[in-house]
Scaffold this motif. Structure first.
Motif, PDB file in Angstrom:
ATOM      1  N   ASP A  77       0.746  -1.226  -0.020  1.00 47.86           N
ATOM      2  CA  ASP A  77      -0.110   0.039   0.103  1.00 47.86           C
ATOM      3  C   ASP A  77       0.784   1.139   0.105  1.00 47.86           C
ATOM      4  O   ASP A  77       1.643   1.411   1.098  1.00 47.86           O
ATOM      5  CB  ASP A  77      -0.853   0.176   1.232  1.00 47.86           C
ATOM      6  CG  ASP A  77      -1.615   1.099   1.327  1.00 47.86           C
ATOM      7  OD1 ASP A  77      -2.113   1.914   0.228  1.00 47.86           O
ATOM      8  OD2 ASP A  77      -2.549   1.393   2.325  1.00 47.86           O
ATOM      9  N   ARG A  79       0.865   5.307  -0.528  1.00 44.46           N
ATOM     10  CA  ARG A  79      -0.138   6.394  -0.611  1.00 44.46           C
ATOM     11  C   ARG A  79       0.754   7.699  -0.046  1.00 44.46           C
ATOM     12  O   ARG A  79       1.143   7.763   1.139  1.00 44.46           O
ATOM     13  CB  ARG A  79      -1.148   6.225   0.714  1.00 44.46           C
ATOM     14  CG  ARG A  79      -2.236   7.097   0.663  1.00 44.46           C
ATOM     15  CD  ARG A  79      -3.368   6.733   1.544  1.00 44.46           C
ATOM     16  NE  ARG A  79      -4.511   7.714   1.467  1.00 44.46           N
ATOM     17  CZ  ARG A  79      -5.342   7.757   2.360  1.00 44.46           C
ATOM     18  NH1 ARG A  79      -5.386   7.019   3.512  1.00 44.46           N
ATOM     19  NH2 ARG A  79      -6.433   8.921   2.341  1.00 44.46           N
ATOM     20  N   LYS A  90      -4.863   3.399   9.399  1.00 41.13           N
ATOM     21  CA  LYS A  90      -5.632   2.739   8.767  1.00 41.13           C
ATOM     22  C   LYS A  90      -6.807   2.059   9.490  1.00 41.13           C
ATOM     23  O   LYS A  90      -8.096   2.076   9.317  1.00 41.13           O
ATOM     24  CB  LYS A  90      -5.199   1.813   7.812  1.00 41.13           C
ATOM     25  CG  LYS A  90      -4.407   2.241   6.876  1.00 41.13           C
ATOM     26  CD  LYS A  90      -3.666   1.339   5.667  1.00 41.13           C
ATOM     27  CE  LYS A  90      -4.525   0.879   5.096  1.00 41.13           C
ATOM     28  NZ  LYS A  90      -4.343   0.245   3.987  1.00 41.13           N
TER      29      LYS A  90
END
Length: 98
Positions: A77, A79, A90
């Motif tokens: 992930d 970002r 998260k």
């Protein structure tokens, strides 16, 4: 970035278990000093691309020392603007919606 990895060595135990070999990989990850957490299926690691991938490589090669075959599942992930603390953030954002 956060990566979730699962390292699967060829079985090293008569029962088909792989716990000892997986523990060696997890120890490499924990010794790296990067934020990490282990659950029943994956170990999550957080950090910059190069440092995370170097740790993944070290963990895989550690298992390869005792296993003739090693499988790796990796999910990443990436970002922008969310460089650290995302493993917990998260989950907090998810919990806000429950």
């Amino acid at each position: 970035m956060i990566v979730a990895i699962s390292i699967s060595p060829a079985s090293t135990e008569e029962t088909g278990g792989v716990a000892a070999a997986v523990a060696e990989a997890v120890q490499v990850i924990r010794d790296s000093g990067l934020p990490c957490e282990t659950n029943s299926m994956f170990t999550n690691i957080e950090g910059e691309w190069d440092e995370v991938m170097a740790v993944v490589k070290q963990a895989v090669f550690k298992v390869a020392e005792t296993s003739p075959r090693v499988g790796l599942v990796l999910k990443a992930d990436l970002r922008a603007g969310h460089d650290t603390g995302e493993m917990q953030a998260k989950v907090r954002r998810l919990e806000e919606h429950l």
